[in-house]
Write an enzyme that holds these catalytic residues in place. Structure first.
Site, short mmCIF file in Angstrom:
data_model
loop_
_atom_site.label_atom_id
_atom_site.label_comp_id
_atom_site.label_asym_id
_atom_site.label_seq_id
_atom_site.Cartn_x
_atom_site.Cartn_y
_atom_site.Cartn_z
NE ARG A 83 19.06 88.68 -57.26
CZ ARG A 83 18.93 89.73 -57.68
NH1 ARG A 83 18.52 90.14 -58.86
NH2 ARG A 83 19.76 90.62 -56.98
CE LYS A 136 23.10 66.19 -54.76
NZ LYS A 136 23.89 65.25 -54.05
CD GLU A 152 29.05 58.14 -59.51
OE1 GLU A 152 28.25 57.66 -58.73
OE2 GLU A 152 29.63 59.12 -59.18
CE LYS A 200 21.49 62.10 -59.99
NZ LYS A 200 22.86 62.83 -60.18
CD GLU A 257 22.06 64.36 -50.88
OE1 GLU A 257 22.21 64.58 -52.19
OE2 GLU A 257 22.78 64.32 -50.04
NE ARG A 297 20.13 64.40 -55.87
CZ ARG A 297 19.97 65.28 -56.85
NH1 ARG A 297 19.02 66.12 -57.15
NH2 ARG A 297 20.88 65.33 -57.52
CG ASN A 328 25.73 61.51 -52.15
OD1 ASN A 328 26.13 62.05 -53.25
ND2 ASN A 328 24.70 62.43 -51.36
CG HIS A 384 29.47 59.86 -53.87
ND1 HIS A 384 29.03 58.60 -54.42
CD2 HIS A 384 29.56 60.51 -54.81
CE1 HIS A 384 28.82 58.81 -55.55
NE2 HIS A 384 29.11 59.68 -56.16
CG HIS A 438 33.07 63.63 -52.20
ND1 HIS A 438 31.65 64.35 -51.93
CD2 HIS A 438 32.92 63.25 -53.49
CE1 HIS A 438 31.05 64.00 -52.99
NE2 HIS A 438 31.78 63.51 -54.08
CG HIS A 478 33.49 61.82 -59.01
ND1 HIS A 478 33.34 62.41 -57.65
CD2 HIS A 478 32.30 61.06 -59.30
CE1 HIS A 478 32.37 61.95 -57.21
NE2 HIS A 478 31.49 61.36 -58.08
P1 NAD Z 1 35.31 64.76 -66.63
O1 NAD Z 1 34.34 66.07 -66.77
O2 NAD Z 1 36.66 65.24 -65.83
O3 NAD Z 1 35.70 64.53 -67.77
C1 NAD Z 1 36.59 63.18 -67.64
C2 NAD Z 1 37.90 63.47 -69.17
O4 NAD Z 1 37.44 63.21 -70.25
C3 NAD Z 1 38.14 64.90 -69.20
O5 NAD Z 1 39.44 65.10 -69.54
C4 NAD Z 1 37.32 65.24 -70.45
O6 NAD Z 1 37.73 66.54 -71.17
C5 NAD Z 1 37.24 64.07 -71.18
N1 NAD Z 1 36.24 63.92 -72.12
C6 NAD Z 1 34.82 64.08 -72.02
N2 NAD Z 1 34.19 63.91 -72.90
C7 NAD Z 1 34.85 63.09 -73.74
C8 NAD Z 1 34.88 62.53 -75.10
N3 NAD Z 1 33.37 62.03 -75.61
N4 NAD Z 1 35.74 61.92 -75.55
C9 NAD Z 1 37.17 62.09 -75.21
N5 NAD Z 1 37.44 62.67 -74.14
C10 NAD Z 1 36.26 63.38 -73.41
O7 NAD Z 1 34.83 64.05 -65.64
P2 NAD Z 1 33.42 63.09 -65.35
O8 NAD Z 1 33.91 61.78 -64.91
O9 NAD Z 1 32.72 63.06 -66.62
O10 NAD Z 1 32.89 63.93 -64.10
C11 NAD Z 1 33.29 64.09 -63.09
C12 NAD Z 1 32.60 65.19 -61.99
O11 NAD Z 1 31.24 65.19 -62.26
C13 NAD Z 1 33.15 65.28 -60.74
O12 NAD Z 1 33.47 66.77 -60.63
C14 NAD Z 1 32.36 65.14 -59.92
O13 NAD Z 1 32.03 65.58 -58.64
C15 NAD Z 1 30.92 65.29 -60.46
N6 NAD Z 1 29.69 64.74 -60.45
C16 NAD Z 1 28.73 65.36 -60.22
C17 NAD Z 1 27.34 64.86 -60.14
C18 NAD Z 1 26.19 65.63 -59.89
O14 NAD Z 1 25.15 65.00 -59.46
N7 NAD Z 1 26.19 66.88 -60.41
C19 NAD Z 1 27.35 63.39 -59.87
C20 NAD Z 1 28.34 62.84 -60.11
C21 NAD Z 1 29.74 63.41 -60.46
N1 GLY Z 2 25.17 62.30 -57.46
C1 GLY Z 2 24.44 62.19 -56.62
C2 GLY Z 2 23.12 62.91 -56.69
O1 GLY Z 2 22.97 63.47 -57.79
O2 GLY Z 2 22.65 63.15 -55.70
#
Ligand code: NAD
Ligand code: GLY
Length: 367
Positions: free
Chosen positions: A127, A149, A191, A233, A243, A247, A251, A254, A258, A271
């Site tokens: 939990r 998130k 972003e 942010k 949100e 907040r 998006n 997005h 998405h 993404h």
């Molecule tokens: P990712 O985590 O897939 O990383 C991108 C690629 O880069 C992967 O192949 C990873 O292994 C590689 N990589 C990571 N760090 C590296 C490094 N230092 N050197 C070499 N390779 C490296 O993608 P991302 O763009 O970081 O994240 C996208 C995800 O984040 C999506 O799932 C999206 O929905 C999510 N997201 C979440 C939020 C949130 O608020 N929680 C906000 C925006 C995006």
């Molecule tokens: N990436 C959008 C949020 O964190 O709200």
């Protein structure tokens, strides 16, 4: 470059959320500065979650600073297509097999995929246990590691299963960006540009002036871009953690993005790429509503092109494809799809008050 990034690259920001407040440290060689982050670990138990791309690059380096702890590791397969409940279960398997208790701390070492999944596992395990974010992509340093998130995708919708769960600390080390593939750097810039477009015209202008330096990975420029993005942010999350209102502005692009990611198959469009094309759709729709000029639209397109990002959705994606995916968007309320649009550059709004035909035209005008 402007004077903002003449300062040494070491910034600390706080996300002010009462007893869940935490620091974001931005700089170089932060793993070695253990006082910044190991103090956030409550007991000897630690589980590091990473993936099979990042582990060979940075896992040993991180573990060398955790010798005083009993550390287990989970190495997930790399990729958005693995951001699912099966992988969350594989994290729970190790936590239970190794008898981690409620005082354990999970550490996410990776991009947004690892960060979102580790955070979700931490939110659910017994939990809710603590977790730290060590984001290794630009996208995760400027966005996903901050704000709590967490979650996974469902075949029927992106990020549809999740929880709000704040980390205890965020460590954004610009040094790890040295190994990031160029396409991933560009995805992160989508972003960053988003923050300028939603609320900070000066930052947008700074990004236009410094885009070449950012793409060359100039450390001071990246440090400032990460700092300003996290600052925006943090301010928004502090006002509206779950949100209920403002907040949602984060998006921008997005809802369309998405839909592109899910329709194309998770991982085929990054993404950030989908967010860039989606933001262009929101920008063009705002112009159709008379809120932006043709010059504004050209300016937004130019900055995405300069960042190496797509400015149109996939050619094969139809208006009805978009509508199908967008029907499950988290911003649908009382059957109405609320969209983030631009009343002006630097002035995002959330609205369901738009003529249906303007949305239809936006979705159909694919080029
Ligand atoms: P990712 O985590 O897939 O990383 C991108 C690629 O880069 C992967 O192949 C990873 O292994 C590689 N990589 C990571 N760090 C590296 C490094 N230092 N050197 C070499 N390779 C490296 O993608 P991302 O763009 O970081 O994240 C996208 C995800 O984040 C999506 O799932 C999206 O929905 C999510 N997201 C979440 C939020 C949130 O608020 N929680 C906000 C925006 C995006
Ligand atoms: N990436 C959008 C949020 O964190 O709200």
């Amino acid at each position: 470059m402007s004077e903002q990034n003449a300062s040494p690259i070491r910034h600390t920001l706080t996300v002010p959320l009462a007893d869940r407040s935490y620091d974001i440290h931005i700089g170089r060689d932060l793993f070695e500065q253990t006082a910044l982050w190991t103090s956030a670990i409550r007991s000897k138990q630690v589980l590091v979650v990473t993936n099979d791309t990042i582990a060979p690059l940075y896992l040993d380096q991180l573990l060398s600073h955790l010798q005083d702890f009993n550390v287990d590791t989970v190495i997930l397969p790399d990729g958005e297509k693995y951001k699912n409940l099966d992988q969350i279960n594989s994290i729970f398997d190790v936590l239970l097999e190794k008898a981690h208790n409620r005082t354990t701390t999970l550490i996410a070492l990776g991009g947004g995929v690892v960060g979102d999944m580790t955070g979700f596992a931490a939110a659910c395990y017994q939990r809710g246990v603590d977790f730290l974010q060590i984001p290794t992509t630009l996208l995760s340093q400027v966005d996903s590691s901050v704000g709590g998130k967490t979650g996974v995708n469902h075949p029927l919708g992106k990020n549809m299963i999740g929880a709000f769960h704040q980390p205890k600390v965020v460590l954004a080390d610009v040094g790890v960006l040295d190994t990031l593939p160029e396409r991933e750097l560009s995805a992160g810039l989508a972003e960053v540009i988003k923050y300028g477009l939603i609320c900070d015209l000066d930052f947008l202008a700074w990004l236009e002036d410094n885009m070449a330096l950012l793409r060359e990975r100039d450390e001071a420029a990246l440090g400032y871009a990460i700092f300003r993005s996290c600052q925006v942010k943090a301010e928004i999350v502090a006002q509206d953690e779950k949100e209920g209102g403002v907040r949602a502005l984060l998006n921008l692009g997005h809802t369309f993005g998405h839909a592109i990611e899910a329709h194309q198959g998770y991982g085929n469009w990054l993404h950030g790429e989908a967010v860039a094309a989606g933001t262009m759709m929101a920008t063009r729709m705002s112009a159709l509503l008379g809120w932006l000029s043709a010059e504004d639209v050209a300016r937004v397109e130019a900055i995405f092109v300069a960042a190496g990002l797509p400015v149109n959705p996939p050619e094969t994606m139809t208006g009805s494809d978009f509508m199908r995916w967008m029907a499950v968007d988290k911003k649908v309320m009382h059957g109405q799809l609320r969209l983030i649009l631009l009343k002006g550059l630097g002035q995002a709004v959330i609205t369901a008050d738009y003529p249906a035909d303007v949305l239809e035209t936006t979705l159909a005008s694919n080029a």
